[in-house]
Each structure stands twice: as structure tokens, then as C-alpha cells.
Design a protein around this motif. Structure first.
Motif, PDB file in Angstrom:
ATOM      1  N   MET A  49       0.829  -1.203   0.000  1.00 38.27           N
ATOM      2  CA  MET A  49       0.000   0.000   0.000  1.00 38.27           C
ATOM      3  C   MET A  49       0.865   1.256   0.000  1.00 38.27           C
ATOM      4  O   MET A  49       0.595   2.220  -0.724  1.00 38.27           O
ATOM      5  N   LYS A  50       1.922   1.236   0.798  1.00 38.71           N
ATOM      6  CA  LYS A  50       2.825   2.383   0.864  1.00 38.71           C
ATOM      7  C   LYS A  50       3.503   2.606  -0.478  1.00 38.71           C
ATOM      8  O   LYS A  50       3.631   3.748  -0.947  1.00 38.71           O
ATOM      9  N   VAL A 100      -6.013   3.923   1.781  1.00 42.38           N
ATOM     10  CA  VAL A 100      -6.917   2.914   2.338  1.00 42.38           C
ATOM     11  C   VAL A 100      -7.119   1.807   1.311  1.00 42.38           C
ATOM     12  O   VAL A 100      -7.216   2.072   0.109  1.00 42.38           O
ATOM     13  N   LEU A 101      -7.214   0.583   1.813  1.00 45.55           N
ATOM     14  CA  LEU A 101      -7.503  -0.580   0.968  1.00 45.55           C
ATOM     15  C   LEU A 101      -8.798  -1.217   1.442  1.00 45.55           C
ATOM     16  O   LEU A 101      -8.946  -1.543   2.633  1.00 45.55           O
ATOM     17  N   LEU A 102      -9.737  -1.392   0.520  1.00 50.92           N
ATOM     18  CA  LEU A 102     -10.973  -2.114   0.803  1.00 50.92           C
ATOM     19  C   LEU A 102     -10.877  -3.495   0.168  1.00 50.92           C
ATOM     20  O   LEU A 102     -10.647  -3.604  -1.040  1.00 50.92           O
ATOM     21  N   VAL A 103     -11.051  -4.535   0.978  1.00 48.47           N
ATOM     22  CA  VAL A 103     -10.939  -5.904   0.488  1.00 48.47           C
ATOM     23  C   VAL A 103     -12.324  -6.538   0.535  1.00 48.47           C
ATOM     24  O   VAL A 103     -12.860  -6.816   1.615  1.00 48.47           O
ATOM     25  N   TYR A 104     -12.884  -6.764  -0.628  1.00 48.93           N
ATOM     26  CA  TYR A 104     -14.235  -7.327  -0.740  1.00 48.93           C
ATOM     27  C   TYR A 104     -14.196  -8.853  -0.634  1.00 48.93           C
ATOM     28  O   TYR A 104     -13.226  -9.497  -1.049  1.00 48.93           O
ATOM     29  N   ALA A 105     -15.265  -9.432  -0.109  1.00 50.09           N
ATOM     30  CA  ALA A 105     -15.367 -10.896  -0.042  1.00 50.09           C
ATOM     31  C   ALA A 105     -16.823 -11.324  -0.098  1.00 50.09           C
ATOM     32  O   ALA A 105     -17.724 -10.646   0.386  1.00 50.09           O
ATOM     33  N   ASP A 106     -17.044 -12.481  -0.732  1.00 53.39           N
ATOM     34  CA  ASP A 106     -18.312 -13.197  -0.625  1.00 53.39           C
ATOM     35  C   ASP A 106     -17.993 -14.686  -0.564  1.00 53.39           C
ATOM     36  O   ASP A 106     -16.824 -15.072  -0.457  1.00 53.39           O
ATOM     37  N   ARG A 107     -18.998 -15.521  -0.638  1.00 57.11           N
ATOM     38  CA  ARG A 107     -18.798 -16.964  -0.436  1.00 57.11           C
ATOM     39  C   ARG A 107     -17.825 -17.556  -1.450  1.00 57.11           C
ATOM     40  O   ARG A 107     -17.046 -18.454  -1.119  1.00 57.11           O
ATOM     41  N   GLU A 108     -17.847 -17.073  -2.655  1.00 51.22           N
ATOM     42  CA  GLU A 108     -16.994 -17.623  -3.699  1.00 51.22           C
ATOM     43  C   GLU A 108     -15.645 -16.918  -3.805  1.00 51.22           C
ATOM     44  O   GLU A 108     -14.695 -17.485  -4.335  1.00 51.22           O
ATOM     45  N   HIS A 109     -15.573 -15.691  -3.327  1.00 48.97           N
ATOM     46  CA  HIS A 109     -14.384 -14.865  -3.575  1.00 48.97           C
ATOM     47  C   HIS A 109     -13.919 -14.232  -2.271  1.00 48.97           C
ATOM     48  O   HIS A 109     -14.026 -13.017  -2.096  1.00 48.97           O
ATOM     49  N   LEU A 119      -8.530  -1.523   5.444  1.00 49.45           N
ATOM     50  CA  LEU A 119      -7.198  -1.389   6.036  1.00 49.45           C
ATOM     51  C   LEU A 119      -6.630  -0.017   5.695  1.00 49.45           C
ATOM     52  O   LEU A 119      -6.477   0.335   4.531  1.00 49.45           O
ATOM     53  N   HIS A 120      -6.312   0.754   6.743  1.00 47.48           N
ATOM     54  CA  HIS A 120      -5.703   2.064   6.563  1.00 47.48           C
ATOM     55  C   HIS A 120      -4.180   1.942   6.576  1.00 47.48           C
ATOM     56  O   HIS A 120      -3.633   1.038   7.199  1.00 47.48           O
ATOM     57  N   GLN A 121      -3.508   2.892   5.939  1.00 51.76           N
ATOM     58  CA  GLN A 121      -2.053   2.898   5.914  1.00 51.76           C
ATOM     59  C   GLN A 121      -1.461   2.929   7.322  1.00 51.76           C
ATOM     60  O   GLN A 121      -0.366   2.409   7.555  1.00 51.76           O
ATOM     61  N   SER A 122      -2.201   3.473   8.274  1.00 50.30           N
ATOM     62  CA  SER A 122      -1.756   3.505   9.671  1.00 50.30           C
ATOM     63  C   SER A 122      -1.789   2.131  10.328  1.00 50.30           C
ATOM     64  O   SER A 122      -1.217   1.940  11.403  1.00 50.30           O
ATOM     65  N   GLY A 123      -2.471   1.166   9.701  1.00 53.14           N
ATOM     66  CA  GLY A 123      -2.667  -0.156  10.278  1.00 53.14           C
ATOM     67  C   GLY A 123      -4.036  -0.327  10.912  1.00 53.14           C
ATOM     68  O   GLY A 123      -4.449  -1.445  11.230  1.00 53.14           O
ATOM     69  N   LYS A 124      -4.752   0.771  11.119  1.00 55.09           N
ATOM     70  CA  LYS A 124      -6.111   0.701  11.652  1.00 55.09           C
ATOM     71  C   LYS A 124      -6.983  -0.114  10.703  1.00 55.09           C
ATOM     72  O   LYS A 124      -6.958   0.091   9.484  1.00 55.09           O
ATOM     73  N   THR A 125      -7.766  -1.031  11.265  1.00 56.12           N
ATOM     74  CA  THR A 125      -8.524  -1.961  10.427  1.00 56.12           C
ATOM     75  C   THR A 125      -9.972  -2.043  10.873  1.00 56.12           C
ATOM     76  O   THR A 125     -10.257  -2.185  12.072  1.00 56.12           O
ATOM     77  N   ALA A 168      -7.367  -2.765  -6.967  1.00 48.68           N
ATOM     78  CA  ALA A 168      -6.086  -3.058  -6.323  1.00 48.68           C
ATOM     79  C   ALA A 168      -5.895  -4.545  -6.058  1.00 48.68           C
ATOM     80  O   ALA A 168      -5.077  -4.923  -5.220  1.00 48.68           O
ATOM     81  N   THR A 169      -6.621  -5.393  -6.773  1.00 51.94           N
ATOM     82  CA  THR A 169      -6.498  -6.840  -6.544  1.00 51.94           C
ATOM     83  C   THR A 169      -5.075  -7.320  -6.799  1.00 51.94           C
ATOM     84  O   THR A 169      -4.594  -8.260  -6.146  1.00 51.94           O
ATOM     85  N   SER A 170      -4.373  -6.673  -7.717  1.00 51.75           N
ATOM     86  CA  SER A 170      -3.006  -7.086  -8.013  1.00 51.75           C
ATOM     87  C   SER A 170      -2.099  -6.986  -6.803  1.00 51.75           C
ATOM     88  O   SER A 170      -1.077  -7.683  -6.728  1.00 51.75           O
ATOM     89  N   LEU A 171      -2.442  -6.139  -5.854  1.00 53.75           N
ATOM     90  CA  LEU A 171      -1.647  -6.027  -4.632  1.00 53.75           C
ATOM     91  C   LEU A 171      -1.530  -7.374  -3.938  1.00 53.75           C
ATOM     92  O   LEU A 171      -0.503  -7.693  -3.333  1.00 53.75           O
ATOM     93  N   PHE A 172      -2.564  -8.206  -4.062  1.00 52.08           N
ATOM     94  CA  PHE A 172      -2.565  -9.537  -3.453  1.00 52.08           C
ATOM     95  C   PHE A 172      -2.028 -10.612  -4.391  1.00 52.08           C
ATOM     96  O   PHE A 172      -1.233 -11.451  -3.972  1.00 52.08           O
ATOM     97  N   ILE A 173      -2.476 -10.612  -5.653  1.00 52.65           N
ATOM     98  CA  ILE A 173      -2.294 -11.820  -6.466  1.00 52.65           C
ATOM     99  C   ILE A 173      -1.463 -11.630  -7.720  1.00 52.65           C
ATOM    100  O   ILE A 173      -1.324 -12.580  -8.496  1.00 52.65           O
ATOM    101  N   HIS A 174      -0.904 -10.455  -7.958  1.00 52.54           N
ATOM    102  CA  HIS A 174      -0.056 -10.299  -9.138  1.00 52.54           C
ATOM    103  C   HIS A 174       1.034 -11.364  -9.091  1.00 52.54           C
ATOM    104  O   HIS A 174       1.736 -11.511  -8.084  1.00 52.54           O
TER     105      HIS A 174
END
Length: 468
Positions: free
Chosen positions: A43-44, A50-59, A80-86, A183-189
Motif C-alpha cells: 500500500m505504501k 486505504v484498501l478495501l478488500v471485498y469478499a463473498d462466499r466464492e471470492h 485497512l488504513h495505511q496507519s494499520g487501523k482496520t 487493487a487486486t493485483s496487490l494480493f495476487i499479481h
């Protein structure tokens, strides 16, 4: 390269000893904290507030990477905030899961994520609830779903696989649509994603599912006989109540008739095409072939199946195992498989191998022109699927972990049972099947490389004759 005409032998081969992990390995607190640190670091680098991570049953795997659990039936967002606050935004029936989060979070009830017609019971709009998670005007916001859009025609990361009402609310709050991006690539690129390179704890964690899926497929294949139904065979595939990460397939003859993808009451007949797939978190196993004991029992129009499809496929499969190594680029592997199993002849369409984890397909560095290198900590599925008109399929899909010397030593020290199973599989592949493996290739299936194309002949399989 493996010359299948000379080196791939179909002969009597002892089956691998079936040993799978009987107890799962949980992810440690240290691993979960590392997950958060890796995401914050990226993220930095991307100057993301801020990062918003979406989820449902399949994803839900990106959400679970941070939270430790995934939604069971509702939607959810981790903020998730850059400060670490979640923050954790949860529907009615998931709200209590906040207490089980593996990282500290503040829960916000979002009734809009609940199931249809459940009580809304709130006086705030959806936008106001999102805003209460610290979303402010002018912020730079990443939204992670489960998919990257990699077409050259897709510019500025403005394609989102998360629901429209979420993206719309965030863009309205931020006030500048250009400050919100996928920003999905942040996780899975496959080259730089936070989830791509795993530690010893994660590899041990995922070995449980991969070894379990493969052992159940083998158990089912050993019981397969004409007259049994798909449902009877598929009954061997369920295991310990573990969740599947793909639809279980156990199909004889023509697949998916009447659009039914689940196993049916259809009976297996001699001469049928047959395919079965089972996936748990950590790995998937597939085996495809014909329900025959020899070529004499094949339908006349596919009587040359062994040499026309199965043998060249196995040559590509074995070539993949023998060539994968740290530093090899995705383009290198693509070219290697193309040279052994030309796409124009054998009709494979997808990537010749991909990354896996909680989901069956995370992403893949193996595509034409890819400069992304194989690196330590990656978890791969060998996934080459020929499609030759008129013939049934051939497939022996399983997974491997890639580990440099330091990571191998850590696995051996911290997870000796996992290491012992891995070493037994390497020994079988090299000394029984004749497949030469680099030291960094760690089989996590119980049957890597073992393939019986004629499913009623349970003594014969393919192997590599290294003397040729």
C-alpha cells in the motif's frame, strides 16, 4: 526435452504409496501478522491511503489472507488504513465473526450485506456506513476483489469485479473517481503480489488440502468399475467435511448433459470417457482418461488415443516437472510446453501452469512473453489440458511448492512430517516414474506424475525411460 515417442513408456508401474496429511496445520500468529505487514508495505509503495478488500462466499481468499476466515454466505469488506487501523464491515449473521479475526479489527454492522429480507434496522445510508470506516474526501483508495483485468485495452485499473453499489459509494465519498482503483493485483499479481510467495507455515498449511484431494481421487480410481454410478464413485471424494474450492466433477461418457455439472446416477460403461476433479484449499487433483483396460476396448474412432493424445500429453506433463526451477520465466515454460505439445495440434488454451492457494487458481506467470520468474515460496498447479477434436481428454493435474535451500531447511525443521511426505513423493517421482526433479520442486500431492490413461488397467501407467 522429452521425446515422447522414445522415452514415454506405458507399462506396469507400482502405484505410489498413499500417504496424506491427516491433520491440518493452522496458520500461526506470526504468519498472520506477516500478511498484514506485506499488504501495508505494498500500500505504501502504491501511495494508497486505504484498501478495501471485498469478499463473498466464492471470492473470499484475499479477505481471508488478512482476517483468517472467509464469509460463509454474506458479503463483507475489510478496510485497512495505511496507519494499520482496520475495520471489518459485516452483515447480520457474520457480525459475530469479528471476535475470531486473526488481526485486531473494529466491526461495523452493514445490514446491506445481509441475506434478502433480513432486518435492516439502521438509520444510516450505505454511504454513511462506509464513511464510518474512515473513508474521506481526497483519499487514494484501492478496492480488491478477486480478479485482475490484464487486457491491454483496460486502462487505469477502472474495471472492478466488486458490486457496483460499493464502488459507487466509495467514489462519491472520495470525490475523485481517479483516486479509486482496482487493487487486486496487490494480493495476487504473479510477480509482486503479497500472497504469491509463501513461508514454511503456509506451505505446510496448504499441503493438507492438496494431499487430501489427491488421495481421495486415487481412492476413487481404485474402486472404479463398470456399472458403478458417478454418485457412488463421488461418494469417495468427500473428506472430513473440508470445503471444496471448485465444483467436484465425477463424469462418465458425455459430460454436463442437461447442464448438470454435479455427479449423477449415470452408470459407468466400458469405452466411456471419464474425468474427475477434486479440490480443497491448497490444491486440486484431476484425472481424465478412458474406462477401458486396453486399446482394444476403445471406441473404433479413438482406437489410437494412447499415442494420439495420452502419450504426448504425459510427455508435456513430465517435461513441466523436469524443467520448472527458480529463475525460469513464465515465457520459458510456455515455450517449453509449446515445443513438446504444440497448441495448434493439441488444442490447449490456458496457461501451462498457475499459482494456487486457498483458491484453485490465484493467477499465473506462465504465459507467452511473460518475464515473471519462478521464485521460492510459489505454489503451482501443473495444468496442461489438451483438447483434440474427437478424442476424450487426458489430464493428471496436481501441485508442487517451490522452495530454495533455506525454505526447504525450515520446512524440514518445523514440519518434519510434511517434509517426510514430500521426500517420499520426490523419491517415487524420480526413482519409479523416472521424472527428474530440481531440488527446489516439492510435490504436495500424493500422486504427482502418476497417470493411468486406461482406468480399468490399474497396474499400468506412464513413466519416463531415462535410458533413451
Amino acid at each position: 526435452m522429452i521425446n515422447y515417442k522414445e522415452k514415454i513408456k506405458y507399462e506396469e508401474v507400482p502405484a505410489p504409496k498413499i500417504e496424506f496429511a491427516t491433520e491440518p496445520v493452522d496458520l500461526t500468529d506470526e504468519t498472520m501478522q506477516l500478511h498484514k505487514e506485506k499488504v501495508l508495505e505494498r500500500m505504501k509503495e502504491e501511495m494508497m491511503d486505504v484498501l478495501l478488500v471485498y469478499a463473498d462466499r466464492e471470492h473470499g481468499t484475499n479477505f481471508g489472507y488478512l482476517a483468517g476466515f472467509e464469509p460463509r454466505f454474506e458479503e463483507a469488506i475489510l478496510v485497512l488504513h495505511q496507519s494499520g487501523k482496520t475495520y471489518m464491515l459485516l452483515g447480520n449473521e457474520s457480525l459475530r465473526m469479528q471476535q475470531y479475526s486473526r488481526i485486531q479489527v473494529e466491526a461495523i454492522a452493514i445490514p446491506h450485506f445481509s441475506l434478502p429480507n433480513q432486518p435492516m434496522g439502521n438509520s444510516k445510508t450505505f454511504s454513511e456506513l462506509i464513511q464510518s470506516a474512515g473513508i474521506e474526501a481526497g483519499m487514494k483508495i484501492g478496492i480488491a476483489g478477486w480478479k485482475m483485468f490484464t487486457s491491454e485495452m483496460d486502462e487505469n485499473n477502472q474495471l472492478f469485479d466488486t458490486p457496483y453499489f460499493i464502488v459507487e459509494a466509495v467514489k462519491n465519498l472520495v470525490g475523485d473517481a481517479g483516486h479509486v482503483w482496482n487493487a487486486t493485483s496487490l494480493f495476487i499479481h504473479p510477480g509482486k503480489g503479497a500472497r504469491v510467495n509463501m513461508n514454511a507455515n503456509e506451505i505446510a498449511h496448504y499441503e493438507f488440502g492438496a494431499s487430501l484431494a489427491s488421495s481421495r481421487i486415487m481412492k476413487m480410481l481404485d474402486k472404479l468399475e463398470p456399472g458403478m454410478t458417478e454418485m457412488e464413485l463421488a461418494d469417495e471424494l468427500a473428506a472430513y467435511g473440508q470445503p471444496n474450492n471448485v465444483q467436484t466433477i465425477c463424469a462418465t461418457g458425455d459430460r454436463f448433459t442437461n447442464a448438470v455439472v454435479a455427479p449423477r446416477a449415470k452408470k459407468v460403461s466400458v469405452g466411456d470417457k471419464f474425468s474427475s476433479t477434486l479440490g480443497f484449499r491448497g490444491g486440486l487433483t484431476n484425472r481424465s482418461g478412458y474406462v477401458v483396460a486396453s486399446s482394444d476396448e476403445l471406441p473404433e474412432d479413438v482406437s489410437d488415443y494412447l499415442d494420439a493424445v495420452a502419450r504426448p500429453y504425459y510427455a508435456a506433463n513430465a517435461t513441466w516437472y523436469e524443467n520448472i526451477e527458480i529463475g525460469m520465466t513464465g515465457a520459458d515454460m510456455y515455450d517449453v510446453i509449446e515445443s513438446v505439445l504444440p497448441k495448434s495440434v493439441y488444442g490447449w488454451k490456458l496457461n501451462p501452469g498457475h499459482l494456487t492457494a486457498g483458491e484453485e487458481w490465484m493467477s499465473s506467470p506462465m504465459y507467452q512473453g511473460s518475464d515473471i520468474a519462478v521464485s521460492s515460496g510459489m505454489l503451482f498447479q501443473v495444468d496442461i489440458i489438451p483438447s483434440v477434436p474427437g478424442y476424450g481428454g487426458a489430464n493428471a493435474e496436481d501441485g508442487v511448492a517451490i522452495a530454495n535451500e533455506a525454505l526447504r531447511e525450515e520446512i524440514a525443521e518445523k514440519y518434519p512430517d510434511v517434509w517426510r511426505r514430500i521426500q517420499a513423493r520426490r523419491d517415487y517421482m524420480m526413482n519409479t516414474l523416472g521424472i527428474r526433479l530440481k531440488p527446489e520442486v516439492l510435490p504436495i500431492s500424493t500422486i504427482n506424475g502418476y497417470y493411468r490413461p486406461f482406468l480399468l488397467n490399474k497396474k499400468y501407467a506412464f513413466k519416463v525411460n531415462q535410458e533413451k
